[in-house]
Design a protein around this motif. Structure first.
Motif, PDB file in Angstrom:
ATOM      1  N   CYS A  29     -45.571  64.451 -19.993  1.00  0.00           N
ATOM      2  CA  CYS A  29     -45.117  64.786 -21.133  1.00  0.00           C
ATOM      3  C   CYS A  29     -45.715  66.081 -21.761  1.00  0.00           C
ATOM      4  N   CYS A  32     -49.732  65.768 -23.238  1.00  0.00           N
ATOM      5  CA  CYS A  32     -50.284  64.332 -22.485  1.00  0.00           C
ATOM      6  C   CYS A  32     -51.695  64.761 -21.905  1.00  0.00           C
ATOM      7  N   CYS A  62     -48.466  56.605 -14.931  1.00  0.00           N
ATOM      8  CA  CYS A  62     -48.335  57.932 -15.046  1.00  0.00           C
ATOM      9  C   CYS A  62     -48.958  58.769 -13.938  1.00  0.00           C
ATOM     10  N   ASN A 132     -55.468  55.415 -22.773  1.00  0.00           N
ATOM     11  CA  ASN A 132     -54.510  55.816 -23.970  1.00  0.00           C
ATOM     12  C   ASN A 132     -54.059  54.749 -24.748  1.00  0.00           C
ATOM     13  N   CYS A 223     -51.414  60.152 -25.680  1.00  0.00           N
ATOM     14  CA  CYS A 223     -50.127  59.819 -25.038  1.00  0.00           C
ATOM     15  C   CYS A 223     -49.126  59.873 -26.016  1.00  0.00           C
TER      16      CYS A 223
HETATM   17  S1  SF4 Z   1     -49.369  59.237 -20.261  1.00  0.00           S
HETATM   18 FE1  SF4 Z   1     -48.018  59.290 -22.046  1.00  0.00          FE
HETATM   19  S2  SF4 Z   1     -47.800  61.292 -22.507  1.00  0.00           S
HETATM   20 FE2  SF4 Z   1     -48.764  61.346 -20.448  1.00  0.00          FE
HETATM   21  S3  SF4 Z   1     -47.145  61.277 -19.134  1.00  0.00           S
HETATM   22 FE3  SF4 Z   1     -47.550  59.305 -19.415  1.00  0.00          FE
HETATM   23  S4  SF4 Z   1     -45.982  58.521 -21.158  1.00  0.00           S
HETATM   24 FE4  SF4 Z   1     -46.332  60.806 -21.040  1.00  0.00          FE
END
Ligand code: SF4
Lengths: 484, 352
Positions: A29, A32, A62, A132, A223
């Motif tokens: 995102c 991020c 992620c 995060n 995040c």
């Molecule tokens: S950690 Fe949070 S901001 Fe980063 S990709 Fe994952 S959901 Fe998106």
């Protein structure tokens, strides 16, 4: 000065491993922290010139798609298991540089044991721990690092210590262990802290190159999606809310630790392998042909633990095997052993052996009273019961069996060592049944404890003499063994 | 000739070393601990790795890591421990990682006991882990096969890039028998897919994630094409006194040993009975059973379970012939007498 817009060499130019259509944009995102962090790692890999030998491990979260970006060997692993997977890789490839890249749910919840134990073993790997305070990929659920009162989809009223406990401080926790060489908590809140993170990652990798051991860099990372904030506010949120719970600091630095020893190189050469395992050409099957009337012997040997019952069975089986017979040896195992009693089943046959489990023995050897009581009734009609008359005093036997009492333990004591009672018994068994040749059996005694050899030889002779004595008294069972 | 008297559990380690396996990751559990204990002695002598992991979960994931590098690697456990490994086994299957998993089955469910059982048949053969996958399952019934089939397991694992299981029970593990020591493997297959920490393997990727639905479907089809090959090429079984048999008995592992004795007794009593012993539980010798079902009068299946493999036998014979079952549980194994009686009952109920 490096061209800041140039992609590091250890990054793919195009993300061809990605299933998406766009092979240039990352899947992260906007705002991020993962993107920043990936870049710092890739640059360090480039600068330290380790891309060829780096293996990147990404588990679930992620960061699962780390392999889209890093042009190095990649292994994707199960949720929380990256430190175990990294261990397997590092043990198989000691020259490699292994980076385990894990999020907070992955590392601090489901994989808490794996990280703790890998750190405690001092595995020479580098763990990048992205904190995060939330589960990003699965949609914003509580992580072990979620702050008190912080709302997530699974703490809709805020995290409460009474229900969910407190935020888990991994760096502090792992720093209490003896083995890790480097543990630092960094952040990505501003350019100054990013530079610090950059340095920490390099240091951790340098320590791995020097094979010093385990290092972990915890990174407080924004995040925006999980926190429902825009990228700018997210950075501020770290400063305001996370720093006091997770203070950035070096928590462990043992850079002066000695390098871990280089593991030996595995041996694959076949001849060498056989030599090391200790397998030699054996003198097996020196009796080419067995008499056609050689019966199938089914033995139950039973007594106290410590009387050498299991060994007695093994020796009889081994000796018979060396004569080219089919043999099996089956011990009682588990809790049965703990009560101080031991028994084993031995089958010796000229035919392939079906059941190794002896329900109706042709020969029961009972070295104590309980053994006689337990097994006497199961003896096959016409079968033989040999018992240690030093211990067995109360003898009730079914009518159809033949009994031979021998004071094995007393004889052994007279020979100067109670331990050889089992070999006295062997002599009598061999003498009365012909299950194996006395010479074959004798040749095995040398492989037992050297200091007992003399006593064992005498014990065998004494046991055989007992057999001759009983053989002379009755013609059934016949004495078949060659007595030397 | 190189012959040694050894325990089944020791024979597994011997087979693994001869097959070129150089890492073992395990966690103690009765009645499989002896494998780990033997491995702990032997692996370091060959410059290999023995590591007692923190859990069964970690052990199989260490195997996953080592297998990713192309090294021949293994783990062993017993039923409850295998339940814990199932996640990792599914990942190994999904990522197409060759490795060997040994299950010395014990009594269950739950903590059960440490007696010999065969009640993990469904778990091992039908896939105890999640998702669409298969895994060859080898079922030795003596020390020699513990060694030989362990070697075969590594060969199959590499050949098909798949985890392979070896299942036995406490008796087969504890029993000592002569083992004719096979020749060590001297040449190993090339594994260009592996992550080796070298410049030419930087593009190697070990992964079981396929986010795109079609991509995952393609991956599953690819795996099932591989499984079809395994079913075609790798069925193994032993026939005992089946030549002119009117009745077939089916068992594997320790039960097949007892059944052999029962078949001998029944033959001596004039009953024309033989035994088919699956050596591979998957792929199952279904084609041969179907063939036999065409001309025999009845089938008896015996297991140390409440009846699991019997379902595969029934599927194989497609109701052509009556199938009866005799099982024992809880760590008990059927005696030769019980199985003889079951054979007689079969002949009485299905007629002759
Ligand atoms: S950690 Fe949070 S901001 Fe980063 S990709 Fe994952 S959901 Fe998106």
């Amino acid at each position: 000065m490096k061209d800041v817009f140039k992609k590091p060499d250890s990054f793919y130019e195009f993300f061809t491993r990605s299933a998406g259509v766009d092979k240039e944009a990352t899947h992260y995102c906007p705002g991020c922290g993962h993107g920043n962090l990936h870049k710092l790692i890739a640059e360090a890999i480039d600068d330290l010139d380790i891309a060829d030998r780096t293996v990147f491990v990404s588990p679930v979260g992620c960061s699962v798609f780390g392999y889209y970006y890093f042009h190095v060997g990649n292994v994707q692993s199960a949720h929380g298991r990256a430190p175990a997977v990294a261990t397997g890789i590092k043990r198989a490839l000691p020259h490699s540089i292994v980076i385990s890249y894990q999020g907070d749910g992955d590392l601090a919840a489901i994989g808490a044991n794996e990280i703790l134990q890998a750190a405690n073993r001092g595995e020479s790997i580098t763990v990048i721990f992205v904190n995060n305070a939330i589960y990003g990929m699965t949609g914003g659920q509580m992580a072990p690092t979620t702050l008190i009162d912080m709302k997530t989809t699974t703490t809709p009223y805020g995290r409460h210590a009474e229900n969910e406990g407190y935020p888990l401080r991994i760096s502090e926790l792992l720093a209490t262990l003896q083995a890790p060489v480097y543990i630092e908590r960094c952040t990505l809140e501003d350019s100054k802290s990013i530079m610090k993170t950059r340095k920490a990652i390099r240091r951790a990798l340098e320590l791995q190159i020097a094979n010093k051991g385990f290092s972990l860099i915890e990174v407080l990372s924004p995040c925006p999606t999980g926190w429902k904030l825009d990228p700018i506010d997210s950075r501020e949120w770290i400063t305001k809310n996370m720093l006091n719970v997770f203070p950035p600091a070096v928590y462990k630095d043992r850079a002066d630790a000695p390098s871990r020893p280089t593991p030996p190189t595995p041996v694959y050469d076949g001849d060498e392998v056989l030599k090391i395992i200790g397998i030699k050409e054996s003198d097996a099957a020196h009796v080419a042909k067995l008499p056609a009337d050689f019966p199938t012997h089914k033995l139950v040997l039973a007594g106290f633990g410590g009387q050498g019952i299991l060994l007695l069975g093994q020796l009889l089986a081994k000796s018979s095997m060396r004569e080219g017979k089919f043999v099996s040896w089956l011990p009682s195992y588990g809790p049965e052993m703990r009560g101080g009693t031991a028994n084993c089943h031995v089958v010796v046959s000229r035919e392939r052996i079906g059941s190794p489990f002896v329900t109706n023995p042709t020969l029961l050897v009972a070295m104590n009273q309980p053994s006689l009581e337990k097994f006497a009734d199961s003896v096959e009609p016409g079968g033989l019961v040999i018992y240690d008359s030093s211990f067995v005093k109360d003898v009730k036997l079914p009518a159809h069996v033949k009994a031979v009492p021998v004071p094995f333990s007393e004889i052994a004591n007279d020979l100067g060592n109670a331990k050889v009672a089992n070999v006295v018994a062997a002599g009598t068994i061999i003498g009365l049944t012909g299950i194996t040749g006395a010479d074959s059996f004798k040749s095995l005694l040398g492989s037992l404890r050297k200091e007992l050899l003399d006593a064992n030889l005498k014990a065998l002779a004494a046991g055989l003499a007992e057999a001759r004595h009983f053989g002379a008294m009755s013609n059934q069972p016949s004495v078949k063994a060659t007595v030397s | 000739m190189r012959q040694e008297l050894m325990k089944g559990n020791e024979a597994i380690v011997l087979g693994a070393l001869l097959a070129g396996c150089r890492s073992y990751f395990g966690y103690p559990i009765t009645p499989a601990s002896e494998i780990a204990e033997t491995a702990a002695v032997m692996f370091p002598r060959l410059g290999g790795t023995f590591l007692q992991a923190e859990s069964e979960v970690a052990a199989i994931n260490m195997v996953y890591g080592a297998a990713s590098t192309g090294q021949r690697t293994m783990t062993a456990s017993s039923s409850p421990g295998i339940s814990l490994k199932m996640e990792g086994i599914s990942y190994c299957a999904g990522s197409e990682l060759p490795c060997v998993v040994v299950n010395i089955m014990r009594g269950g469910p739950g903590l059960g006991n440490i007696g010999p059982e065969q009640s993990d048949y469904f778990q091992m053969v039908k896939g105890g882990g999640h998702g669409n996958y298969r895994m060859p399952v080898l079922a030795p019934n003596g020390a020699q096969e513990m060694c030989d089939l362990t070697m075969l397991a590594f060969e199959l694992a590499d050949k098909y890039r798949n985890p392979v299981a070896l299942v036995a029970d406490g008796f087969i593990g504890q029993m000592m028998e002569p083992v004719n020591v096979p020749n060590p493997v001297r040449t190993f297959p090339d594994k260009p897919w592996a992550v080796k920490g070298t410049g030419d393997t930087r593009d190697s990727l070990i992964s079981s994630i396929h986010l795109d639905h079609n991509e995952l479907e393609d991956h599953i089809r690819h795996m099932y094409a591989k499984y079809a090959e395994i079913e075609k090429n790798e069925v193994r079984f032993e026939e005992y006194r089946l030549e002119d048999a009117d009745y077939v008995t089916v068992a594997y592992g320790i039960v097949s040993r007892v059944l052999m004795s029962a078949v001998d007794q029944a033959r001596a009593a004039g009953i024309k009975v033989g035994m088919l012993r699956p050596i591979t539980l998957w792929p199952f010798p279904a084609p041969r059973l179907k063939q036999l079902a065409g001309h025999v009068k009845g089938i008896l299946v015996s297991e140390c379970s409440t009846g699991m493999m019997v379902e595969d036998v029934k599927l194989a014979v497609e109701c052509r012939v009556p199938v009866q079952f005799y099982g024992r549980n809880g760590g008990n194994i059927p005696s030769a007498r019980e199985l003889y009686d079951a054979i007689v009952k079969l002949t009485n109920t299905v007629g002759s």
